[in-house]
Motif scaffolding. Structure first.
Motif, PDB file in Angstrom:
ATOM      1  N   GLY A  46       7.602   2.361 -22.664  1.00 11.67           N
ATOM      2  CA  GLY A  46       7.480   3.680 -22.058  1.00 11.67           C
ATOM      3  C   GLY A  46       6.134   4.028 -21.472  1.00 11.67           C
ATOM      4  O   GLY A  46       5.881   5.199 -21.161  1.00 11.67           O
ATOM      5  N   THR A  47       5.241   3.078 -21.271  1.00 10.39           N
ATOM      6  CA  THR A  47       3.911   3.390 -20.749  1.00 10.39           C
ATOM      7  C   THR A  47       3.835   3.375 -19.233  1.00 10.39           C
ATOM      8  O   THR A  47       2.914   3.952 -18.664  1.00 10.39           O
ATOM      9  CB  THR A  47       2.873   2.391 -21.298  1.00 10.39           C
ATOM     10  OG1 THR A  47       3.285   1.054 -20.941  1.00 10.39           O
ATOM     11  CG2 THR A  47       2.762   2.505 -22.808  1.00 10.39           C
ATOM     12  N   CYS A  48       4.789   2.711 -18.562  1.00 10.83           N
ATOM     13  CA  CYS A  48       4.682   2.557 -17.112  1.00 10.83           C
ATOM     14  C   CYS A  48       6.054   2.314 -16.494  1.00 10.83           C
ATOM     15  O   CYS A  48       7.032   2.047 -17.198  1.00 10.83           O
ATOM     16  CB  CYS A  48       3.728   1.418 -16.755  1.00 10.83           C
ATOM     17  SG  CYS A  48       4.105  -0.162 -17.553  1.00 10.83           S
ATOM     18  N   VAL A  49       6.097   2.417 -15.173  1.00 12.41           N
ATOM     19  CA  VAL A  49       7.332   2.240 -14.407  1.00 12.41           C
ATOM     20  C   VAL A  49       7.124   1.138 -13.380  1.00 12.41           C
ATOM     21  O   VAL A  49       6.090   1.080 -12.708  1.00 12.41           O
ATOM     22  CB  VAL A  49       7.743   3.539 -13.685  1.00 12.41           C
ATOM     23  CG1 VAL A  49       9.093   3.370 -12.994  1.00 12.41           C
ATOM     24  CG2 VAL A  49       7.796   4.708 -14.648  1.00 12.41           C
ATOM     25  N   LEU A  50       8.118   0.270 -13.255  1.00 13.18           N
ATOM     26  CA  LEU A  50       8.103  -0.816 -12.280  1.00 13.18           C
ATOM     27  C   LEU A  50       9.076  -0.503 -11.151  1.00 13.18           C
ATOM     28  O   LEU A  50      10.188  -0.024 -11.397  1.00 13.18           O
ATOM     29  CB  LEU A  50       8.507  -2.128 -12.964  1.00 13.18           C
ATOM     30  CG  LEU A  50       8.766  -3.352 -12.083  1.00 13.18           C
ATOM     31  CD1 LEU A  50       7.482  -3.801 -11.392  1.00 13.18           C
ATOM     32  CD2 LEU A  50       9.361  -4.486 -12.919  1.00 13.18           C
ATOM     33  N   SER A  51       8.648  -0.772  -9.924  1.00 13.94           N
ATOM     34  CA  SER A  51       9.542  -0.577  -8.788  1.00 13.94           C
ATOM     35  C   SER A  51       9.233  -1.615  -7.716  1.00 13.94           C
ATOM     36  O   SER A  51       8.127  -2.174  -7.665  1.00 13.94           O
ATOM     37  CB  SER A  51       9.377   0.826  -8.198  1.00 13.94           C
ATOM     38  OG  SER A  51      10.292   1.031  -7.129  1.00 13.94           O
ATOM     39  N   ALA A  52      10.226  -1.881  -6.871  1.00 13.89           N
ATOM     40  CA  ALA A  52      10.040  -2.744  -5.699  1.00 13.89           C
ATOM     41  C   ALA A  52      10.057  -1.860  -4.460  1.00 13.89           C
ATOM     42  O   ALA A  52      10.854  -0.923  -4.360  1.00 13.89           O
ATOM     43  CB  ALA A  52      11.145  -3.794  -5.623  1.00 13.89           C
ATOM     44  N   VAL A  53       9.167  -2.165  -3.513  1.00 16.73           N
ATOM     45  CA  VAL A  53       9.039  -1.399  -2.279  1.00 16.73           C
ATOM     46  C   VAL A  53       9.256  -2.348  -1.105  1.00 16.73           C
ATOM     47  O   VAL A  53       8.586  -3.370  -0.994  1.00 16.73           O
ATOM     48  CB  VAL A  53       7.660  -0.718  -2.181  1.00 16.73           C
ATOM     49  CG1 VAL A  53       7.551   0.090  -0.887  1.00 16.73           C
ATOM     50  CG2 VAL A  53       7.409   0.185  -3.392  1.00 16.73           C
ATOM     51  N   ASN A  54      10.188  -2.015  -0.250  1.00 18.56           N
ATOM     52  CA  ASN A  54      10.468  -2.871   0.897  1.00 18.56           C
ATOM     53  C   ASN A  54       9.211  -3.053   1.760  1.00 18.56           C
ATOM     54  O   ASN A  54       8.497  -2.096   2.065  1.00 18.56           O
ATOM     55  CB  ASN A  54      11.587  -2.244   1.739  1.00 18.56           C
ATOM     56  CG  ASN A  54      12.036  -3.151   2.860  1.00 18.56           C
ATOM     57  OD1 ASN A  54      12.475  -4.271   2.630  1.00 18.56           O
ATOM     58  ND2 ASN A  54      11.920  -2.670   4.096  1.00 18.56           N
ATOM     59  N   ASN A  55       8.918  -4.291   2.125  1.00 22.61           N
ATOM     60  CA  ASN A  55       7.746  -4.652   2.926  1.00 22.61           C
ATOM     61  C   ASN A  55       6.414  -4.388   2.228  1.00 22.61           C
ATOM     62  O   ASN A  55       5.356  -4.422   2.874  1.00 22.61           O
ATOM     63  CB  ASN A  55       7.736  -3.908   4.278  1.00 22.61           C
ATOM     64  CG  ASN A  55       8.849  -4.369   5.192  1.00 22.61           C
ATOM     65  OD1 ASN A  55       9.269  -5.523   5.149  1.00 22.61           O
ATOM     66  ND2 ASN A  55       9.357  -3.455   6.007  1.00 22.61           N
ATOM     67  N   ASP A  56       6.435  -4.115   0.919  1.00 20.46           N
ATOM     68  CA  ASP A  56       5.171  -3.869   0.209  1.00 20.46           C
ATOM     69  C   ASP A  56       5.192  -4.395  -1.222  1.00 20.46           C
ATOM     70  O   ASP A  56       4.413  -3.959  -2.055  1.00 20.46           O
ATOM     71  CB  ASP A  56       4.834  -2.373   0.212  1.00 20.46           C
ATOM     72  CG  ASP A  56       3.359  -2.108  -0.089  1.00 20.46           C
ATOM     73  OD1 ASP A  56       2.516  -2.969   0.255  1.00 20.46           O
ATOM     74  OD2 ASP A  56       3.055  -1.060  -0.686  1.00 20.46           O
ATOM     75  N   GLY A  57       6.087  -5.308  -1.544  1.00 19.57           N
ATOM     76  CA  GLY A  57       6.052  -5.983  -2.841  1.00 19.57           C
ATOM     77  C   GLY A  57       6.495  -5.127  -4.012  1.00 19.57           C
ATOM     78  O   GLY A  57       7.324  -4.217  -3.883  1.00 19.57           O
ATOM     79  N   MET A  58       5.909  -5.399  -5.175  1.00 18.26           N
ATOM     80  CA  MET A  58       6.270  -4.726  -6.428  1.00 18.26           C
ATOM     81  C   MET A  58       5.074  -3.947  -6.969  1.00 18.26           C
ATOM     82  O   MET A  58       3.929  -4.382  -6.855  1.00 18.26           O
ATOM     83  CB  MET A  58       6.746  -5.752  -7.458  1.00 18.26           C
ATOM     84  CG  MET A  58       8.055  -6.437  -7.063  1.00 18.26           C
ATOM     85  SD  MET A  58       8.554  -7.789  -8.181  1.00 18.26           S
ATOM     86  CE  MET A  58       7.428  -9.088  -7.646  1.00 18.26           C
ATOM     87  N   HIS A  59       5.359  -2.790  -7.541  1.00 16.35           N
ATOM     88  CA  HIS A  59       4.307  -1.887  -8.003  1.00 16.35           C
ATOM     89  C   HIS A  59       4.592  -1.413  -9.430  1.00 16.35           C
ATOM     90  O   HIS A  59       5.753  -1.208  -9.810  1.00 16.35           O
ATOM     91  CB  HIS A  59       4.213  -0.657  -7.099  1.00 16.35           C
ATOM     92  CG  HIS A  59       3.764  -0.945  -5.706  1.00 16.35           C
ATOM     93  ND1 HIS A  59       2.482  -0.712  -5.263  1.00 16.35           N
ATOM     94  CD2 HIS A  59       4.432  -1.472  -4.645  1.00 16.35           C
ATOM     95  CE1 HIS A  59       2.381  -1.066  -3.988  1.00 16.35           C
ATOM     96  NE2 HIS A  59       3.550  -1.526  -3.591  1.00 16.35           N
ATOM     97  N   ILE A  60       3.520  -1.195 -10.184  1.00 12.78           N
ATOM     98  CA  ILE A  60       3.597  -0.556 -11.496  1.00 12.78           C
ATOM     99  C   ILE A  60       2.730   0.698 -11.461  1.00 12.78           C
ATOM    100  O   ILE A  60       1.570   0.647 -11.048  1.00 12.78           O
ATOM    101  CB  ILE A  60       3.113  -1.486 -12.626  1.00 12.78           C
ATOM    102  CG1 ILE A  60       4.094  -2.641 -12.829  1.00 12.78           C
ATOM    103  CG2 ILE A  60       2.944  -0.720 -13.938  1.00 12.78           C
ATOM    104  CD1 ILE A  60       3.658  -3.647 -13.885  1.00 12.78           C
ATOM    105  N   VAL A  61       3.290   1.831 -11.873  1.00 11.44           N
ATOM    106  CA  VAL A  61       2.522   3.068 -12.040  1.00 11.44           C
ATOM    107  C   VAL A  61       2.590   3.478 -13.501  1.00 11.44           C
ATOM    108  O   VAL A  61       3.582   3.207 -14.191  1.00 11.44           O
ATOM    109  CB  VAL A  61       3.025   4.203 -11.123  1.00 11.44           C
ATOM    110  CG1 VAL A  61       2.917   3.816  -9.661  1.00 11.44           C
ATOM    111  CG2 VAL A  61       4.460   4.593 -11.467  1.00 11.44           C
ATOM    112  N   GLU A  62       1.547   4.141 -13.984  1.00  9.10           N
ATOM    113  CA  GLU A  62       1.446   4.487 -15.399  1.00  9.10           C
ATOM    114  C   GLU A  62       1.809   5.946 -15.641  1.00  9.10           C
ATOM    115  O   GLU A  62       1.577   6.812 -14.789  1.00  9.10           O
ATOM    116  CB  GLU A  62       0.031   4.202 -15.905  1.00  9.10           C
ATOM    117  CG  GLU A  62      -0.341   2.724 -15.859  1.00  9.10           C
ATOM    118  CD  GLU A  62      -1.751   2.457 -16.343  1.00  9.10           C
ATOM    119  OE1 GLU A  62      -2.573   3.405 -16.315  1.00  9.10           O
ATOM    120  OE2 GLU A  62      -2.025   1.315 -16.761  1.00  9.10           O
TER     121      GLU A  62
END
Length: 389
Positions: A46-62
């Protein structure tokens, strides 16, 4: 975030104020880049969220620090503007991704996720540094590496990665990178998969040909789930499947360009026990998610509206809450593992009008431009404190 901090949280309090309070947001605001999001998933701790963004790879936000252990949030709280804590640059279209089930931020070796990208093997990524740890290669009948279209970890210990391919499902030992350890031939593409911890030897998978199947990995035999009758199946390719927590007797399925969300009981696979409705007018995968206690099922839709169904309602059509959260397609939803917080992801592909080569202007008739919103947003769905306005 420790689960003990939320022992007092009751899922019956979710959505009861008829409002979702926006608490944080991360946006990709360049429409010409087509940076629409492709779902989102909370980390197991529960510390962060993972997402994929088209044309911009994968991101983690806290998760913002002040929300840890909160019992209520005011609607006057400023919305935090988040930036990516970890970014894996674009490396091809992301087909699927999943957190390692035992991920815990206090143990860095467990902080990783698996992802499958176009023209790539399954790859394991470090959630602290964004570095590639290792790869797992599935081979086709020509002994060439092919990309998995779906993937899931073994639910009990995460020691095995299951990859869904066009005509097979393969397994990989997480401790032994490289070639698959076993493989089962399938008659259809495994476009999405789910495994219940109470039935670790059974893989449920959906396919682009509308079928849903249950594969027994001990015998290699598959059983059909439902049939092609309109009331017992989806009308297009199945893109999401998942089990309800708890007894794991119930699972839900969704499909592209199909308004139906089907709820199934593992004890009777001939027909769904409930049929729910949403607006889904896209080929994009529109996620669903069960709350940690299993009381709620949520889904986005292409109008940007969140659907939240109370599954403890015994009626054939359970009570439904609707929340207009986004201007664009709401394609990703994810419940926090032990708090009254929800993550949503928005955006979709928008066609651009053709350009006249002679004058450089669009040759299409003037129309109202679509409202583009590519964002990863965190919402408070528990008890709120509301101003007088």
């Amino acid at each position: 975030m420790e689960g003990e901090a939320y022992d007092s949280v009751k899922e019956s309090d979710f959505f009861q104020d008829s409002a979702c309070i926006e608490v944080a947001r991360c946006s990709w605001d360049r429409p010409v880049r087509q940076n629409y999001l492709q779902g989102c998933r909370w980390s197991p701790d529960g510390t962060c969220v993972l997402s994929a963004v088209n044309n911009d790879g994968m991101h983690i936000v806290e998760l913002p620090a002040d929300l840890f252990g909160k019992e209520h949030v005011s609607d006057a709280r400023p919305v935090d503007l988040l930036t990516s804590a970890v970014h894996v640059p674009e490396g091809g279209l992301v087909y699927d991704y999943a957190w390692y089930p035992a991920m815990n931020s206090t143990r860095p070796e467990t902080c990783c996720w698996a992802a499958s990208r176009q023209h790539e093997p399954i790859q394991l990524w470090d959630a602290f540094t964004g570095a590639l740890r290792c790869s797992y290669k599935g081979y086709d009948q020509f002994d060439e590496v092919e990309a998995a279209l779906s993937l899931v970890f073994a639910p009990l210990d995460g020691a095995t990665i299951y990859g869904g391919y066009k005509k097979s499902i393969k397994t990989f030992d997480i401790n032994v990178p490289g070639r698959e350890t076993s493989s089962w031939r399938t008659k259809s593409t495994a476009s999405c998969m789910a495994i219940a911890s109470s039935m670790p030897d059974t893989i449920l998978f959906g396919s682009w040909n509308r079928s849903i199947s249950a594969l027994d990995v001990r015998s290699g035999e598959s059983l059909p789930v439902g049939n092609y009758a309109p009331e017992n199946s989806h009308t297009a390719g199945v893109t999401w499947i998942g089990f309800a927590p708890g007894t794991e007797e119930l699972f839900a399925t969704g499909a592209r360009k199909d308004p139906k969300v089907l709820l199934w009981d593992v004890r009777n696979l001939t027909q769904p026990v409930r049929t729910l409705q949403r607006t889904c007018a896209t080929n994009q995968r529109v996620h669903l998610d069960f709350s940690p206690g299993g009381q709620w099922l949520i889904s986005g839709d292409t109008r940007g509206i969140l659907h939240a169904w109370d599954l403890r309602d015994e009626d054939d059509q359970p009570k439904e809450h609707l929340f207009p959260l986004h201007w664009d397609c709401l394609n990703g939803v994810s419940f926090h593992p032990h708090g009254p917080i929800m993550a949503t992801a928005s955006g979709q592909y928008h066609f651009t009008p053709p350009v006249d080569e002679d004058d450089g202007k669009s040759s299409a008739p003037a129309t109202t431009p679509p409202k583009v919103e590519n964002s990863l947003t965190l919402w408070w769905i528990g008890k709120g404190v509301f101003s007088e306005e």
